[in-house]
Structures are given as structure tokens and as C-alpha cells.
Design an enzyme around this catalytic site. Structure first.
Site, PDB file in Angstrom:
ATOM      1  N   HIS A 135      42.185   9.645  36.966  1.00 58.12           N
ATOM      2  CA  HIS A 135      41.099   8.934  36.299  1.00 58.12           C
ATOM      3  C   HIS A 135      39.747   9.642  36.371  1.00 58.12           C
ATOM      4  CE1 HIS A 135      43.888   5.707  35.657  1.00 58.12           C
ATOM      5  NE2 HIS A 135      42.955   4.902  35.183  1.00 58.12           N
ATOM      6  N   ASN A 192      44.061   5.107  40.638  1.00 57.44           N
ATOM      7  CA  ASN A 192      43.091   6.005  40.012  1.00 57.44           C
ATOM      8  C   ASN A 192      43.662   7.392  39.731  1.00 57.44           C
ATOM      9  OD1 ASN A 192      40.967   4.108  40.037  1.00 57.44           O
ATOM     10  ND2 ASN A 192      40.528   4.579  42.181  1.00 57.44           N
ATOM     11  N   ARG A 247      26.652 -17.905  36.615  1.00 53.11           N
ATOM     12  CA  ARG A 247      27.180 -17.328  37.862  1.00 53.11           C
ATOM     13  C   ARG A 247      28.699 -17.403  37.962  1.00 53.11           C
ATOM     14  NH1 ARG A 247      22.501 -20.078  40.168  1.00 53.11           N
ATOM     15  NH2 ARG A 247      20.864 -18.534  40.538  1.00 53.11           N
ATOM     16  N   GLU A 294      49.220   4.726  31.162  1.00 54.86           N
ATOM     17  CA  GLU A 294      49.142   3.963  32.409  1.00 54.86           C
ATOM     18  C   GLU A 294      50.540   3.664  32.959  1.00 54.86           C
ATOM     19  OE1 GLU A 294      46.639   3.373  34.230  1.00 54.86           O
ATOM     20  OE2 GLU A 294      44.890   3.655  32.953  1.00 54.86           O
ATOM     21  N   GLU A 316      39.771  -2.906  46.172  1.00 47.64           N
ATOM     22  CA  GLU A 316      39.935  -1.453  46.153  1.00 47.64           C
ATOM     23  C   GLU A 316      39.262  -0.766  47.352  1.00 47.64           C
ATOM     24  OE1 GLU A 316      38.876   2.190  43.218  1.00 47.64           O
ATOM     25  OE2 GLU A 316      39.707   0.434  42.217  1.00 47.64           O
ATOM     26  N   LYS A 368      51.526  -3.462  39.573  1.00 43.70           N
ATOM     27  CA  LYS A 368      50.073  -3.505  39.730  1.00 43.70           C
ATOM     28  C   LYS A 368      49.640  -4.783  40.436  1.00 43.70           C
ATOM     29  CE  LYS A 368      45.574  -2.871  37.737  1.00 43.70           C
ATOM     30  NZ  LYS A 368      44.731  -2.487  36.589  1.00 43.70           N
ATOM     31  N   ARG A 405      44.636   0.312  46.733  1.00 46.13           N
ATOM     32  CA  ARG A 405      44.438   0.210  45.280  1.00 46.13           C
ATOM     33  C   ARG A 405      43.887   1.494  44.671  1.00 46.13           C
ATOM     34  NH1 ARG A 405      41.653  -4.982  42.169  1.00 46.13           N
ATOM     35  NH2 ARG A 405      41.767  -4.131  40.058  1.00 46.13           N
ATOM     36  N   HIS A 433      42.240   6.157  25.999  1.00 45.31           N
ATOM     37  CA  HIS A 433      42.161   6.130  27.455  1.00 45.31           C
ATOM     38  C   HIS A 433      43.449   6.646  28.087  1.00 45.31           C
ATOM     39  CE1 HIS A 433      41.284   4.677  31.508  1.00 45.31           C
ATOM     40  NE2 HIS A 433      42.480   4.126  31.509  1.00 45.31           N
ATOM     41  N   LYS A 466      39.131  -6.220  37.373  1.00 45.80           N
ATOM     42  CA  LYS A 466      38.034  -5.282  37.151  1.00 45.80           C
ATOM     43  C   LYS A 466      37.415  -5.536  35.780  1.00 45.80           C
ATOM     44  CE  LYS A 466      39.219  -1.200  39.901  1.00 45.80           C
ATOM     45  NZ  LYS A 466      39.514   0.252  39.842  1.00 45.80           N
ATOM     46  N   HIS A 523      38.487  10.099  32.730  1.00 43.24           N
ATOM     47  CA  HIS A 523      37.318   9.414  32.202  1.00 43.24           C
ATOM     48  C   HIS A 523      36.315  10.403  31.615  1.00 43.24           C
ATOM     49  CE1 HIS A 523      37.764   5.378  34.591  1.00 43.24           C
ATOM     50  NE2 HIS A 523      38.523   5.437  33.507  1.00 43.24           N
TER      51      HIS A 523
END
Length: 351
Positions: free
Chosen positions: A241, A238, A118, A182, A230, A220, A234, A255, A140, A245
Site C-alpha cells: 500500500h 497494508n 459526533r 485486494e 491497527e 479481514k 492489522r 486502487h 476505516k 498509494h
């Protein structure tokens, strides 16, 4: 040395250290704590081939799991193989997983750390430009599932990120281009960074990149600090994206390259619905084409992947995050039918 901290009541506090020779100065002294079930390294075959001797010198005796390299291995099979290895070496609740690699290693290792018992401690050591300025920051984590990027994931803030510019010296130009994807995105959100990028003699110059990496980290980190899960601000990260993607899942582009094409295509679509600052758009596109080294648009297969993007609010809608002016962005929601029609028309105009 530059140190940045991200702290929020909903997430673990994260310390990001940007320092030359950070591997020796910051990570090696922790070796004794990582022995005998106290820690484990996850890396990939490419990174291990280059830095095996460095890992053995400074972290000798610490168990290492070497996963196959590449986005195609960021899946549930590799995730559970890593988790089983963590169990077999005897990691405990107070153990640490050290992810040494690019975005794939960081994403998969981070998710494993969030799941094992956990949640155990996570340290990120990003070795690519993309990971240093983006994926290692913000917590993330995810794996791909059924051809959908980052479908299974969780927020898992690392306790520490050690960013060492020495890793950039072994990267091929295409990896630098991927990271610049990025960085350019960040530039659209920051006037000082955008000015530096537009005025740079060579954005691929390693001295230039080492200079601006801390600025990207700080940008960032500030956004993540203000919106760790997010829910609002935030979402600006994106940019490009949704389409990016979809391109990434159906081409061999990196990417970062896909995100740059995503920004171009989504901005051109947005011009049909929103007021776009044309001078900014011109400068942004010029910068993107400089980084890409081509104006030839990739073949756009697999656009249907955009329907499964996590940012969408309905099963038949596509949500785009688009730059409308320097430091300004908006969300644009379209039906998939309209999105596909628009993007095909934009694609045709670019040819």
C-alpha cells in the site's frame, strides 16, 4: 446467507451479511424507519444511474444525496456538501446514513457519519468487488487532502454491512480487476485462499468470485476483530500500500491495480534486505500478472507521496509492509533516499 460479526470494546459492533438479494430482503424492510429524518442515502452518480429504479422501489421517499463519482471527489468539499445536506433533510442523532456504492462512497459517507452530531448510525451497502472484500469492512473512513490519500479520517465501524453478490453482475472487467487486487493481497495472508486463487481456471469468473468473497470478508473481519485500531496485526493488510498509494495518486490505474504493482515493487526491494521465500514469490507474481493482464510496469511518478503515508514513523522514513512467505509478512523501514534509489533500480530491471 452468511453472517459475520465484528465486536470489540473500543468500537461499535458490526454485523456483516452476505446474501443474494440482500437489498430487497434486508434493506427494504427498514424503509419506514428511514423516512421523516430517520435516515438518508449517499451514493454516487455512477451507482445511481444503474440502480436508481431499485432504490426508488425499495427505499422510495428516503432522501438521497448523489455525489460525483471518482476518487478525485473524495475531498473536503464533497464531505461538507454531504454534511450540509444531512442537516438540511433533518437527520437527528438517532438517524442512519446508508452508504450505497464503492470505496469512495463508503469512505466519505463513513467519515460524514462519524462527524455528524459526533456520530450517527452507519450502514454500508458495497456495490463493487473492492468494497465488498475490503473497504466496507473494518471501519476505516477518510477523505483525501492536498493530493494525499486518506489523510483526514476516523475509525467509524458501521453497525451493518449488507453485501449482495448481484451488484457484481454490472461491474466492468476493470472493476473486477481492482477488487482482485485486494483479494490477491488477502491470498498472501491465507494459504487456503492462495491455493484457490492459484488453481482457479479464471479468477474473473463471477461464480468463482461469489464463492470466495465470503472467505475474504471472514479473513479481514477476523483481523479487524483482533486489532480494530491497527496497532499490530492489522498492519498486515497494508501489503503493497505505501508504493501502491503513491502510484494511485499519480496515474489513472485503479486502487487494486496499484496495490498489485505496489506488492511487486516492494517485494523486489525487500529482497535486498530480507529473506524472501522464492517459490512463494514466483507463485505470487504469476498470480498478480494474471490478474493485471500485463507485465508492463507503470511509470512511477509521484513517489514522494510515500513520505506522507500514515504508516511512516519519521519524516524522512518510508515504511513498507512486505510478504516474505505465505502467511508471513514483515515491516521494512528505509530512508526515502534509499527507497527511491531501490525502487528506481527495481523499476529499471523490470522494463
Amino acid at each position: 446467507m452468511k453472517t459475520i460479526r465484528i465486536g470489540h470494546k473500543e468500537t461499535t459492533e458490526c454485523t456483516i451479511v452476505y446474501q443474494n438479494d440482500a437489498f430487497r430482503k434486508k434493506i427494504a424492510p427498514m424503509r419506514e424507519n428511514f423516512l421523516h429524518g430517520g435516515g438518508m442515502i449517499v451514493t454516487d452518480a455512477n451507482v445511481y444511474a444503474i440502480y436508481r429504479k431499485k432504490m426508488e422501489r425499495y427505499l422510495g421517499g428516503v432522501p438521497i444525496y448523489v455525489m460525483p463519482a471518482g476518487e478525485r471527489n473524495k475531498n473536503e468539499q464533497t464531505l461538507f456538501a454531504l454534511l450540509k445536506n444531512m442537516k438540511d433533510v433533518g437527520l437527528r442523532r438517532n438517524s442512519t446514513l446508508i452508504a450505497i456504492g464503492g470505496g469512495v462512497v463508503g469512505d466519505l459517507g463513513g467519515l460524514a457519519a462519524s462527524l455528524y452530531m459526533r456520530g450517527i448510525d452507519l450502514i454500508q451497502v458495497p456495490t463493487t468487488l473492492l468494497a465488498q472484500v475490503d473497504s466496507s469492512i473494518g471501519g476505516k473512513t477518510a477523505v483525501d487532502l492536498g493530493g494525499v490519500k486518506n489523510l483526514i479520517g476516523a475509525f467509524k465501524q458501521p453497525s451493518r454491512v449488507y453485501t449482495d453478490p448481484v451488484f457484481l453482475r454490472t461491474l466492468p472487467r476493470r472493476e473486477l480487476r481492482g477488487g482482485l487486487g485486494e483479494i490477491v493481497k488477502h491470498g498472501a495472508l491465507s494459504a487456503p485462499l492462495f491455493e484457490k486463487l492459484c488453481s482457479a481456471k479464471d479468477v474473473f469468473d463471477l461464480d468463482f468470485l461469489e464463492e470466495i468473497v465470503p472467505e475474504n470478508i471472514a479473513l479481514k473481519a477476523d483481523i479487524v476483530r483482533r486489532d480494530p485500531l491497527e496497532t499490530g496485526l492489522r498492519k498486515c493488510l497494508n501489503l503493497g500500500h505505501t508504493t501502491g498509494h503513491a502510484i494511485e495518486l499519480s496515474t489513472s490505474l485503479t486502487h487494486g491495480e496499484c496495490i498489485l504493482w505496489g506488492i511487486i515493487l516492494e517485494t523486489l526491494i525487500a529482497e535486498r534486505y530480507l529473506d524472501i521465500d522464492q517459490e512463494f514469490r514466483r507463485q505470487l507474481f504469476d498470480l498478480i500478472y494474471t490478474v493485471l493482464g500485463t507485465t508492463r510496469t507503470p511509470m512511477l511518478h509521484g513517489l514522494y507521496f510515500s513520505l506522507l503515508d500514515k504508516k511512516n514513523t519519521a519524516s524522512d522514513k518510508v515504511t513498507l509492509t512486505v510478504p516474505v512467505a505465505l502467511e508471513k509478512w514483515e515491516l521494512l523501514e528505509l530512508t526515502y533516499a534509499q527507497y527511491e534509489k531501490d525502487i528506481r533500480e527495481v523499476e529499471g530491471a523490470l522494463q
